[in-house]
Structure formats: C-alpha cells, structure tokens
Design an enzyme around this catalytic site. Structure first.
Site, mmCIF file in Angstrom:
data_model
loop_
_atom_site.group_PDB
_atom_site.id
_atom_site.type_symbol
_atom_site.label_atom_id
_atom_site.label_comp_id
_atom_site.label_asym_id
_atom_site.label_seq_id
_atom_site.Cartn_x
_atom_site.Cartn_y
_atom_site.Cartn_z
ATOM 1 N N THR A 212 57.122 85.190 -30.910
ATOM 2 C CA THR A 212 55.626 85.017 -30.687
ATOM 3 C C THR A 212 54.822 85.727 -31.945
ATOM 4 O O THR A 212 55.357 86.300 -32.957
ATOM 5 C CB THR A 212 55.648 86.016 -29.491
ATOM 6 O OG1 THR A 212 56.189 85.705 -28.458
ATOM 7 C CG2 THR A 212 54.087 86.496 -29.268
ATOM 8 N N THR A 263 55.750 91.821 -28.845
ATOM 9 C CA THR A 263 56.408 90.640 -28.969
ATOM 10 C C THR A 263 57.906 91.205 -28.550
ATOM 11 O O THR A 263 58.187 92.199 -29.057
ATOM 12 C CB THR A 263 56.668 90.147 -30.286
ATOM 13 O OG1 THR A 263 57.705 88.842 -30.302
ATOM 14 C CG2 THR A 263 57.038 90.972 -31.478
#
Ligand code: ASP
Length: 348
Positions: A212, A263
């Site tokens: 991410t 993330t």
C-alpha cells in the site's frame, strides 16, 4: 503557537540529526510505499534503485507544494497520485488482484484541521482513487462510498476514468496465480486488453501481503493531513475491505495530535484502530510521536499477531515511523533537511 521541539530531535526517526538542537520544521512530509518482507539481497540493484527513485519522486511532489506554502491536503494528494501511477506499488496502476482477477481499489484522505474525511472502497475505474476520496470529502455529504456507487460518483464528479486493463501488471498477476494455486482456487482469465509485459513489470517486488502507499504532511499553517491508497491484499474475496479506507484504522489526521497512514495486515489495523490509537496516545497521554507509534506497532500490533508499519507527522514538526516487518519503503522531507529515503530496518 508552534513549539520548538526538543522532542523533535529525539523523535525524528528517519532523519539523522546532525547534532545540536534544531528548530522544528514548519513543513514536513513522509511517504510510505508499503511494508513487508523486504530484505537486503532480495531486491536486485535495479529494483532497489527504482523503488528509491519512486519514493523520492513522490515525497518531492508533495514537498514542492509545502515549500511554496501549499496545504498539507494538496501535498498528500499530489504525492499519492505519483505513487498510484507507478506500477511498482500496490495502489492504482500496479494494484494487486482479487481472486476474480479484478483490481478493487481503496483510498482515504483526512484533513487534520477540520476532521473532514473521505474514503472509497472497491472502486474499479478511477485512475486516482485518492482524488476520489478527496471528492467524497469535499463534494459529497458522506465520508465513505463503495463499489459501483463510488464508481458512479467518480464519473459524476468528472474524475479521470481508466479502463480496468490500465491497472494490470504481469508481476501482480503472477502473485495472484501463486496465491490462488496455494488455496486450490481456480485461476481467472486476465482482464481483456491486459497486454504484454512492460519493462517495469520485472521491477515489481512482491513484498508479501502488503505494498500500500500512504503520505502524511504538515504545512506552514500548522495543519496536518493523511492519505492512504491500496489495492488491498492479493486474492481477496467477497468484497473484502482492509484498513486503508477505514478512518481511524489505516488513515487518521487531527491537528490536536498527529496524522498517520498505515500499511500491513488490514484486519489487525482495523481491530486496533492503529492510526487513531497513535494519535490518542499523543493527545491524551502526551507521548512523543515516535513513542506512540512504537507502542502501537511494536507492542500492540505485534502482540495481536499483525504485521506492518506506519508513518506519522505532528503539528509541532515531529516525524516518526515504525514497522515490525523487515522493510518499509519510505521517504521523508522537511524544512531545512534533505530528502531521505529508506527501505530496510537498519537505515536511518
Ligand atoms: N493494509 C492494506 C490492506 O489490508 C494492505 C497493505 O498495506 O498492503 O488492505
């Protein structure tokens, strides 16, 4: 009043201090490109250079705005758009695939000054999901839209649309095949128009489950903002949504404490409300930003069995990151300091 941060010198995790007290920077930006199994020797020199370059470009895209008096929100959006367009990262172009072979994109953005927030989940046709999240925040009465409705809102707002094949990368497709094979699930047909491998496909590193992107920023007015964008997890099913678009879990910003983007395994970040928890420790317990990030990531997240990392910035100029994986792609820049990029644990 902006505080001169003694804490800053202690807490600036990634920015090697040159010794002596430094004034708190008036603006700052930190970006991540995902945490995960990223070990020295695993990346080829070309891969490593490509990731470092991309992280630096993204941070600089935000820094240039902040340097010129731009808002934290604009900096977050600009930097994330760069990462969404970069096939190396699991966001926008380069996102991972669902078990059905689709790219379902999630994103969120939050304004620390007003606590306004916007988020989207499972969108399939918006080139920059972070821009859609911002449109939800600024041009709708809602905080979160998902699926076809979010796609329709995107079109209605005139945001740039992309064919699903735009998001396709061979490398992520191979990760999908591997993941489905391990679960003995059928392998779908690639999306129509998926096309031949591009040179950048071979540079994509499969960092495990993550990848991410996220950005946090502080502007010269003392406002903070946070944003996160992702394709989620490889081979996700049943409309699974992770923490990235969940305000308080993967993304949070408040001028009273800090701005955070995370993330990692979203299911754990949601259960711990990681981003808000870090800000709450700063706000209510008076922890330094680094101590708060470490408390939540190194202790709470690790104890629960989750892995990943966060980046954070506070209105007084503190910057921090923390991750319990072997690596996290990251870059930071602030007033009076050079841009720094890191991947591995032992880097400043
Ligand atoms: N946190 C994301 C999710 O669970 C995945 C990631 O960070 O790569 O959807």
């Amino acid at each position: 009043m902006r505080r001169i941060g003694i804490a800053l010198v202690l807490a600036v995790a990634g920015m090697a201090s040159s010794g002596g007290a430094q004034a708190a920077p008036k603006w700052a930006i930190v970006a991540h490109g995902g945490a995960g199994v990223i070990e020295r020797g695993q990346l080829s020199p070309e891969q490593e250079a490509a990731y470092r370059r991309s992280m630096a470009l993204a941070a600089e895209a935000g820094a240039v705005l902040l340097r010129n008096g731009g808002s934290a929100l604009d900096a977050v959006e600009a930097a994330i758009k760069v990462l969404e367009d970069d096939p190396l990262f699991n966001a926008g172009r380069g996102a991972v695939f669902t078990a059905e072979g689709r790219n379902e994109l999630d994103a969120a953005i939050m304004d620390g000054r007003t606590l306004a927030a916007g988020a989207v989940a499972g969108v399939t046709r918006t080139r920059h999901p972070i821009a859609l999240a911002r449109a939800v925040m600024e041009r709708s009465p809602h905080v979160m839209l998902q699926g076809e409705g979010a796609d329709a809102f995107s079109r209605a707002m005139g945001l740039e649309q992309a064919d699903p094949a735009f998001f396709f990368t061979q490398r992520r497709w191979r990760s999908l095949e591997k993941a489905l094979g391990a679960q003995r699930l059928p392998i779908p047909e690639p999306p129509p128009g998926a096309g031949a491998p591009r040179p950048s496909d071979e540079l994509v590193h499969d960092e495990g489950k993550h990848g991410t992107v996220g950005v946090v920023a502080l502007d010269v007015r003392g406002d903070v903002a946070a944003g996160t964008s992702t394709g989620g997890t490889t081979a996700k099913r049943w409309g699974r949504v992770g923490d990235s678009p969940v305000v308080g879990a993967g993304t949070y910003a408040s001028n009273r404490s800090c701005a955070v983007s995370g993330t990692g395994t979203g299911e754990y970040f949601i259960r711990l409300t990681v981003a808000r928890e870090i800000c709450a420790l700063v706000e209510h317990k008076g922890l330094s930003l680094q101590a708060a990030a470490d408390q939540v990531v190194q202790r709470e997240l690790t104890a629960l069995g989750g892995d990943g990392g966060v980046i954070a910035v506070a209105p007084d100029g503190q910057i921090a990151w923390s991750f319990n994986t072997s690596g996290m792609y990251r870059a930071a820049a602030a007033e009076g300091r050079p841009l720094s990029v890191g991947i591995y644990k032992d880097e400043p």
